[in-house]
Design a protein around this motif. Sequence first.
Motif, PDB file in Angstrom:
ATOM      1  N   LEU A   1      -5.297   7.244   3.826  1.00 58.03           N
ATOM      2  CA  LEU A   1      -5.949   7.187   2.966  1.00 58.03           C
ATOM      3  C   LEU A   1      -6.517   6.526   3.061  1.00 58.03           C
ATOM      4  O   LEU A   1      -6.771   5.491   3.868  1.00 58.03           O
ATOM      5  N   ASP A   2      -8.019   6.431   2.880  1.00 60.26           N
ATOM      6  CA  ASP A   2      -8.782   6.128   2.976  1.00 60.26           C
ATOM      7  C   ASP A   2      -8.838   4.858   2.641  1.00 60.26           C
ATOM      8  O   ASP A   2      -8.660   4.404   1.711  1.00 60.26           O
ATOM      9  N   LYS A   3      -9.684   4.129   3.584  1.00 59.91           N
ATOM     10  CA  LYS A   3      -9.224   2.483   3.056  1.00 59.91           C
ATOM     11  C   LYS A   3      -9.913   1.875   2.074  1.00 59.91           C
ATOM     12  O   LYS A   3      -9.415   0.915   1.358  1.00 59.91           O
ATOM     13  N   SER A   4     -10.639   2.664   1.461  1.00 63.12           N
ATOM     14  CA  SER A   4     -11.599   1.830   0.174  1.00 63.12           C
ATOM     15  C   SER A   4     -11.290   2.477  -0.784  1.00 63.12           C
ATOM     16  O   SER A   4     -11.641   1.688  -2.433  1.00 63.12           O
ATOM     17  N   TRP A   5     -10.194   3.319  -0.770  1.00 59.00           N
ATOM     18  CA  TRP A   5      -9.283   4.194  -2.441  1.00 59.00           C
ATOM     19  C   TRP A   5      -8.292   2.619  -3.279  1.00 59.00           C
ATOM     20  O   TRP A   5      -7.565   2.188  -1.754  1.00 59.00           O
ATOM     21  N   GLN A   6      -8.065   2.605  -4.026  1.00 62.88           N
ATOM     22  CA  GLN A   6      -6.654   1.663  -4.871  1.00 62.88           C
ATOM     23  C   GLN A   6      -6.130   2.461  -4.733  1.00 62.88           C
ATOM     24  O   GLN A   6      -5.997   3.600  -5.502  1.00 62.88           O
ATOM     25  N   ILE A   7      -4.955   2.273  -4.368  1.00 61.05           N
ATOM     26  CA  ILE A   7      -3.767   2.962  -4.293  1.00 61.05           C
ATOM     27  C   ILE A   7      -2.773   2.510  -5.363  1.00 61.05           C
ATOM     28  O   ILE A   7      -2.092   1.207  -4.743  1.00 61.05           O
ATOM     29  N   LEU A   8      -2.133   3.218  -5.761  1.00 58.88           N
ATOM     30  CA  LEU A   8      -1.263   2.900  -7.599  1.00 58.88           C
ATOM     31  C   LEU A   8      -0.296   3.539  -7.041  1.00 58.88           C
ATOM     32  O   LEU A   8       0.062   4.497  -7.128  1.00 58.88           O
ATOM     33  N   ILE A   9       0.825   2.692  -7.259  1.00 60.73           N
ATOM     34  CA  ILE A   9       2.810   2.974  -6.344  1.00 60.73           C
ATOM     35  C   ILE A   9       3.353   2.834  -8.065  1.00 60.73           C
ATOM     36  O   ILE A   9       3.407   1.955  -7.863  1.00 60.73           O
ATOM     37  N   PHE A  10       3.632   4.329  -8.582  1.00 60.89           N
ATOM     38  CA  PHE A  10       4.475   3.930  -9.974  1.00 60.89           C
ATOM     39  C   PHE A  10       5.852   3.536  -8.959  1.00 60.89           C
ATOM     40  O   PHE A  10       6.045   4.351  -8.735  1.00 60.89           O
ATOM     41  N   GLY A  11       6.599   2.920  -9.861  1.00 61.24           N
ATOM     42  CA  GLY A  11       8.379   3.052  -9.107  1.00 61.24           C
ATOM     43  C   GLY A  11       8.927   2.277 -10.859  1.00 61.24           C
ATOM     44  O   GLY A  11       8.527   1.613 -11.456  1.00 61.24           O
ATOM     45  N   ALA A  12      10.040   2.764 -11.180  1.00 62.24           N
ATOM     46  CA  ALA A  12      11.145   1.895 -12.068  1.00 62.24           C
ATOM     47  C   ALA A  12      11.102   0.474 -10.952  1.00 62.24           C
ATOM     48  O   ALA A  12      11.264   0.085 -10.447  1.00 62.24           O
ATOM     49  N   THR A  13      12.336  -0.715 -12.500  1.00 62.58           N
ATOM     50  CA  THR A  13      12.493  -1.528 -11.912  1.00 62.58           C
ATOM     51  C   THR A  13      13.867  -1.218 -10.929  1.00 62.58           C
ATOM     52  O   THR A  13      14.268  -0.733 -10.917  1.00 62.58           O
ATOM     53  N   GLY A  14      14.266  -2.497 -10.548  1.00 65.27           N
ATOM     54  CA  GLY A  14      14.979  -2.656  -9.046  1.00 65.27           C
ATOM     55  C   GLY A  14      15.455  -2.181  -8.277  1.00 65.27           C
ATOM     56  O   GLY A  14      13.927  -2.345  -7.334  1.00 65.27           O
ATOM     57  N   ASN A  15      15.589  -1.582  -7.570  1.00 61.38           N
ATOM     58  CA  ASN A  15      15.144  -1.485  -5.699  1.00 61.38           C
ATOM     59  C   ASN A  15      13.536  -0.488  -5.805  1.00 61.38           C
ATOM     60  O   ASN A  15      13.200  -0.466  -4.951  1.00 61.38           O
ATOM     61  N   GLU A  16      13.544   0.646  -7.145  1.00 59.88           N
ATOM     62  CA  GLU A  16      12.212   0.828  -6.174  1.00 59.88           C
ATOM     63  C   GLU A  16      11.652   0.052  -6.750  1.00 59.88           C
ATOM     64  O   GLU A  16      10.309   0.627  -5.098  1.00 59.88           O
ATOM     65  N   GLU A  17      11.011  -0.763  -7.083  1.00 56.38           N
ATOM     66  CA  GLU A  17       9.542  -2.040  -7.480  1.00 56.38           C
ATOM     67  C   GLU A  17       9.867  -2.763  -6.268  1.00 56.38           C
ATOM     68  O   GLU A  17       9.020  -2.843  -5.754  1.00 56.38           O
ATOM     69  N   GLN A  18      11.381  -2.445  -5.584  1.00 58.44           N
ATOM     70  CA  GLN A  18      10.673  -3.397  -4.388  1.00 58.44           C
ATOM     71  C   GLN A  18      10.575  -2.667  -3.304  1.00 58.44           C
ATOM     72  O   GLN A  18      10.234  -3.536  -2.557  1.00 58.44           O
TER      73      GLN A  18
END
Length: 334
Positions: free
Chosen positions: A198-215
């Motif tokens: 992806l374009d490095k100028s874009w802000q990438i927001l990664i969604f996930g649940a607490t716990g293993n996904e967040e890690q």
Amino acid sequence: MTKHLLIIRLSAFGDVAMTVPVVSVLKSTHSEIKITLLTTKFFSTLYNQIPGIDFLYFEPKHKTLRGLFNLSRKINKINPDFIIDLHDVLRTKILRLFLINKFSNTVVVNKGRKEKKLLIRGIKSEPIKSMHRRYAETFEALNIKINIDDFSYYKKIKITNHNYAFSSDDKLIGIAPFARHQCKEYSMNNIINFINSLDKSWQILIFGATGNEEQKIIKLCDNNSNRHVISSNYNLEQQMAIMSNLDVMISMDSANGHIASLFGIDVITIWGATHPNSGYGPLNQPKENSIVPDLNKFPDLPVTIYGSNCPSNYVEAINTIKCERILERLNKII
């Protein structure tokens, strides 16, 4: 005349989100009807842009027979004219038994179980009715017409750098890489390769649940200033505000895609053993936004509706999708 409706949908995340447009249109076109929603307190946030609805919360203590009986007593106290069961699982069936006095005033959703079985057995191939429309049609038994096309998208919520590490002035790409079942989840290696493209100028927001996904998200974001963790650091209301500002959401067959679609956001969904023909695609998305495996290689798709009981030779079908296909669709939207 119907004065008070109790609408039941206890879970799951994405399924509850799919009821939002229905409840919104119901309220806007039948403002004279009192609406009470039976769901969890957490899921009630999904309805935060629909004014004038009440909630009866389903709590962990209600999961037992005694708990369901006590819940039925609460329902009798608020005395709805009609009960609309948009869930129709064992738990709500037991609850309806405890509410036998309202049997004739109870309407149950037709979830299309027969059509879904035909779909995964390969007997039926054409797309079946979306769950949005099935929920809406449930109310027709009460002579209440709900046109899902009348849904007005949720309003965009302003975010600022004061509260977030990014702003609505940035190009915001949401990615929700997780799902409950492996056959619905793009591998972490594929996610990494995709994000790196992806374009490095874009802000990438990664969604996930607490716990293993967040890690896992924290590792993905490590030492990358344009990657951001969206997990336990934001509550659901804040996450919805963030989603309202996205340029695109890229999601598995999971709840985040449904939530983003409530704001009219373009949602690209990546499918594996499940398929958009089953009626679970996000609201108002073009067919081109659904990225599915090669049907020449996986001709039996879908082989599961929810991701459970997936045949072993289809578990990795999702990971045969090339990152370039997703990037190509993203570039057409951006």
